[in-house]
Write an enzyme that holds these catalytic residues in place. Structure first.
Site, PDB file in Angstrom:
ATOM      1  N   GLU A   1       0.746  -1.178   0.084  1.00 17.35           N
ATOM      2  CA  GLU A   1      -0.145   0.075   0.113  1.00 17.35           C
ATOM      3  C   GLU A   1       0.881   1.153  -0.105  1.00 17.35           C
ATOM      4  O   GLU A   1       0.562   2.217  -0.843  1.00 17.35           O
ATOM      5  CB  GLU A   1      -0.917  -0.083   1.349  1.00 17.35           C
TER       6      GLU A   1
ATOM      7  N   ASP B   1      -4.776  -1.936   9.632  1.00 16.34           N
ATOM      8  CA  ASP B   1      -5.820  -2.699   8.767  1.00 16.34           C
ATOM      9  C   ASP B   1      -5.202  -3.884   8.306  1.00 16.34           C
ATOM     10  O   ASP B   1      -6.167  -4.777   8.377  1.00 16.34           O
ATOM     11  CB  ASP B   1      -6.013  -1.833   7.210  1.00 16.34           C
TER      12      ASP B   1
END
Ligand code: ADP
Ligand code: MG
Length: 379
Positions: free
Chosen positions: A152, A164
């Site tokens: 990410e 997350d």
């Protein structure tokens, strides 16, 4: 490039990763702080058929187009798109000297994109578990979480913390975890049956959201540098106590003070919320969640008027014990802590009142237990 004909996809397997709802501890993960997420039964599903070459062909129900890439020539895009999450995960796996196989992949998800329930990490984890499984490689879930976080960063350009990916890879069913994002030490706690967690999507996504997350991450870095002038021993904002912050506040610029105050107070609220869950004190949990919203709105400045209105509407309903914005901010979802006996009435009233205000029916979801990312075996 063509996809493998349907008849040849004998080795099709299905993987899924849940969405996650962060109960409290917002914008603390990239400050090495505390968070308290749980997973919920919204999913990204990945159906995968290995190929004999190194090509990956991907379709998603969220986007109209089919995308392909070659595992030998993956490069980060200047302007990341959805396929970059998939490419990024593959690149990060191969960076660990694991040789992947090409695959035909179909993605199906029901997590709202950009709503603060982490559809991005869910996608990453579903892809990572699927790609690893087809080459028979097992990695500890925390390692998969870390490589997805790197994907990410490098391929989606988002400087996210580990929360997350960690929650979706590691959090057990029906539990919340208090996670220390520095040490990755976690403490799990059951979510009591009389507490329901209701998510309502404001349906709003402001332009600001695009760069807003990275901007806040940079402001926290600046705030840390300001704090370190007075407190040279600290390594991140999570090391600052509320008392220390009060003492040095006069030497700080206003933005650094506000961002630090949010992070420092939010870490304290996570600890208190963990105790509230442990002692089944639903009122206290609701109160802390509402305090978190005020801090995110006033000190961290990541809320917006529509979300504030939705929070106010939710808090005016019978049985709602507290509400806050969730996720990066500037729109997205609101989380409400609701006494379970009131969940239906509260959902209906929030829906009716928000529709009266905005003209559209909000998407709503009550958090329900979900296993972490893995293969889906139909029973
Ligand atoms: P959030 O993680 O809060 O939902 P993000 O902006 O971090 O929001 O991630 C959303 C992005 O993740 C989407 O715009 C898309 O690029 C990608 N994504 C998430 N789920 C899917 C999916 N099912 N199919 C394709 N891309 C997806
Ligand atoms: Mg995300």
């Amino acid at each position: 490039m063509t996809r493998t004909p349907a008849g040849e996809r004998a080795n099709k397997r299905i993987f899924r990763a849940p969405g996650r709802v962060n109960i409290i501890g917002e914008h603390t993960d990239y400050n090495d702080g505390l968070v308290m997420p749980t997973n919920t039964a919204l999913y990204t599903w990945v159906s995968i058929s290995p190929r004999s070459d190194r090509l990956v062909s991907v379709v998603s129900n969220a986007f109209a187009d089919e995308r392909q890439f070659d595992l030998d020539t993956i490069a980060a895009s200047e302007q990341p798109e959805w396929i970059d999450y998939v490419q990024g995960v593959c690149a990060e796996i191969e960076a660990r000297d694991i040789r992947l196989a090409g695959a035909d992949i179909a993605i199906k998800g029901n997590i709202p994109l950009g709503g603060g329930l982490s559809s991005s990490a869910s996608l990453e984890l579903a892809i990572a578990t699927a790609m690893l499984a087809v080459v028979n490689v097992e990695l500890p879930p925390v390692e998969i979480a870390k490589l997805c976080q790197r994907a990410e960063h490098r391929f989606a350009g988002v400087s996210c913390g580990i929360m997350d990916q960690y929650a979706i890879a590691c959090c057990g069913e029906g539990r919340a975890i208090m996670l220390d994002c520095r040490s990755l030490k976690e403490d799990a706690v059951e979510i009591p049956k009389d507490v329901s967690l209701l998510v309502t999507d404001s349906g709003v996504k402001h332009q600001l959201a695009e760069g807003g997350y990275n901007q806040r991450a940079n402001e926290c870095r600046d705030a840390l540098a300001v704090c370190q002038l007075q407190l040279p021993e600290i390594l991140s904002l999570r090391d600052v106590t509320f008392g220390q912050l009060q003492r040095i506040s006069k030497q700080m610029d206003q933005v650094s003070l506000q961002r630090s105050r949010h992070v420092v107070s939010e870490n304290d609220r996570v600890r208190a919320a963990f105790d509230a869950l442990r002692t089944q004190d639903a009122d206290k949990l609701g109160q802390l969640v509402s305090e978190s919203h005020v801090s995110l709105r006033d000190d961290f400045e990541v809320s917006c008027s529509e979300v504030d209105s939705l929070v106010a509407i939710a808090n005016s309903c019978d049985g709602v014990l507290g509400s806050r914005m969730v996720g990066a901010g500037f729109g997205g979802c609101v989380l409400s802590v609701v006494a379970t006996e009131h969940i239906e009435g509260a959902s209906q009233t929030i829906c009716r009142k928000y529709k009266a205000l905005t003209g559209s029916t909000p998407w709503m979801h009550t958090v329900s237990p979900a296993l972490p990312a893995g293969e889906y075996i139909a029973t």
